[in-house]
Design a protein around this motif. Sequence first.
Motif, short mmCIF file in Angstrom:
data_model
loop_
_atom_site.label_atom_id
_atom_site.label_comp_id
_atom_site.label_asym_id
_atom_site.label_seq_id
_atom_site.Cartn_x
_atom_site.Cartn_y
_atom_site.Cartn_z
N VAL A 86 -9.17 33.54 2.68
CA VAL A 86 -9.52 34.39 1.53
C VAL A 86 -8.36 34.30 0.45
CG1 VAL A 86 -9.62 37.01 1.01
CG2 VAL A 86 -10.51 36.14 3.23
N ASP A 87 -8.68 34.36 -0.78
CA ASP A 87 -7.73 34.15 -1.74
C ASP A 87 -7.27 35.58 -2.27
OD1 ASP A 87 -9.55 34.92 -4.03
OD2 ASP A 87 -9.96 32.73 -4.65
N ALA A 88 -6.49 35.56 -3.30
CA ALA A 88 -5.76 36.50 -3.84
C ALA A 88 -6.80 37.45 -4.66
CB ALA A 88 -4.73 36.12 -4.74
N SER A 89 -7.98 36.98 -5.06
CA SER A 89 -9.22 37.72 -5.72
C SER A 89 -9.94 38.54 -4.76
CB SER A 89 -9.72 36.89 -6.87
OG SER A 89 -10.69 36.01 -5.97
N GLY A 90 -9.74 38.10 -3.38
CA GLY A 90 -10.75 38.66 -2.69
C GLY A 90 -11.91 37.70 -2.24
N MET A 91 -11.99 36.44 -2.74
CA MET A 91 -13.05 35.37 -2.65
C MET A 91 -12.71 35.07 -1.17
SD MET A 91 -15.63 33.82 -3.42
CE MET A 91 -15.75 34.17 -4.95
N PRO A 145 -17.20 49.03 3.08
CA PRO A 145 -16.10 48.16 2.70
C PRO A 145 -16.19 47.12 3.62
CG PRO A 145 -15.55 50.58 2.88
CD PRO A 145 -16.89 50.51 3.34
N VAL A 146 -15.92 46.05 2.92
CA VAL A 146 -15.91 44.53 3.87
C VAL A 146 -14.70 44.10 3.91
CG1 VAL A 146 -17.17 42.51 3.93
CG2 VAL A 146 -18.46 44.28 3.23
N PHE A 147 -14.18 43.80 5.07
CA PHE A 147 -12.78 43.16 5.18
C PHE A 147 -12.93 41.70 6.03
CE2 PHE A 147 -11.67 47.53 4.13
CZ PHE A 147 -10.48 47.32 3.52
N ALA A 148 -12.45 40.71 5.52
CA ALA A 148 -12.25 39.61 6.23
C ALA A 148 -11.18 39.59 7.07
CB ALA A 148 -12.12 38.40 5.28
N VAL A 149 -11.30 38.86 8.42
CA VAL A 149 -10.23 38.99 9.31
C VAL A 149 -9.76 37.48 9.52
CG1 VAL A 149 -9.54 39.44 11.90
CG2 VAL A 149 -11.33 40.82 10.52
N VAL A 150 -8.66 37.17 9.35
CA VAL A 150 -7.89 35.79 9.37
C VAL A 150 -6.56 35.89 9.61
CG1 VAL A 150 -9.24 35.14 7.36
CG2 VAL A 150 -7.25 36.27 6.90
N PHE A 151 -6.01 34.70 10.00
CA PHE A 151 -4.42 34.65 10.34
C PHE A 151 -3.60 34.84 9.15
CE2 PHE A 151 -6.43 32.26 14.01
CZ PHE A 151 -5.81 33.04 15.14
N GLN A 158 -19.47 35.36 -1.69
CA GLN A 158 -19.42 36.57 -1.64
C GLN A 158 -17.82 36.95 -1.70
OE1 GLN A 158 -21.92 39.15 -2.20
NE2 GLN A 158 -23.00 37.17 -2.74
N ARG A 159 -17.33 38.02 -2.61
CA ARG A 159 -16.04 38.48 -2.42
C ARG A 159 -15.75 39.65 -1.26
NH1 ARG A 159 -12.83 36.70 -6.30
NH2 ARG A 159 -14.00 36.11 -8.17
N VAL A 160 -14.54 39.97 -1.03
CA VAL A 160 -14.65 41.17 0.25
C VAL A 160 -13.71 42.17 -0.56
CG1 VAL A 160 -15.12 39.50 2.18
CG2 VAL A 160 -12.64 39.68 1.20
N ASP A 161 -13.61 43.31 0.25
CA ASP A 161 -12.75 44.38 -0.41
C ASP A 161 -11.38 44.15 0.11
OD1 ASP A 161 -15.16 45.79 -1.75
OD2 ASP A 161 -15.82 45.77 0.38
#
Length: 194
Positions: A131-136, A157-163, A178-181
């Motif tokens: 995920v990047d700094a803009s939420g992409m 609300p959509v949240f990506a889960v990453v390390f 799609q961007r995430v929140d």
Amino acid sequence: MSSDTAHAKRALRAELRERRRILSRHERDEARDALTRQLVALAQTLGARSLSCYLSTPDEPDTRPFLRWACEQGVRVLVPVSREDGLLDWALFTDADEIEDAQGMPAPDGEVLGPIAVNEVDLMLVPAAAVDASGMRMGWGRGYFDKTLGSMDRRPPVFAVVFDHEIVESLPAERHDQRVDGVVTPQGIRRFDR
């Protein structure tokens, strides 16, 4: 998709897969415990009574302890089941036996609900490569979650889960991405302005 964008995505995905592959057992265990605390905090902060979340594969941030916590708290949990046509069905998570879905991903061995079942959740937790700094959000290239998110009338609300190392400054993106929140990592929760 331009060949430059496709190449950049493939190269970044390969790098991220390798970084995940070489994490030690100790690093994975620490990340799992810290991530579970962050996911619990997010669900509690949002007051989620229903949510969707993926069943993690061995190389992904481990979601199972959080899913068990959610079920113990009476939270209704839907997990994705991929279909041959590129869409996602959904099934209730019960911490029972698992099977492999059409794409070889873990799925619950229970009743499969249709694609619109996810429309009623209070929170969506989605996998990502980065995920990047803009939420992409950049996924793994199959497009399942981009299609789902792009087709929802009322998106929770959509949240990506990453390390932690998978939050990057910028990502190559295409029109359908799609961007995430927000994003959840073992170190914390970050929200993006939309």
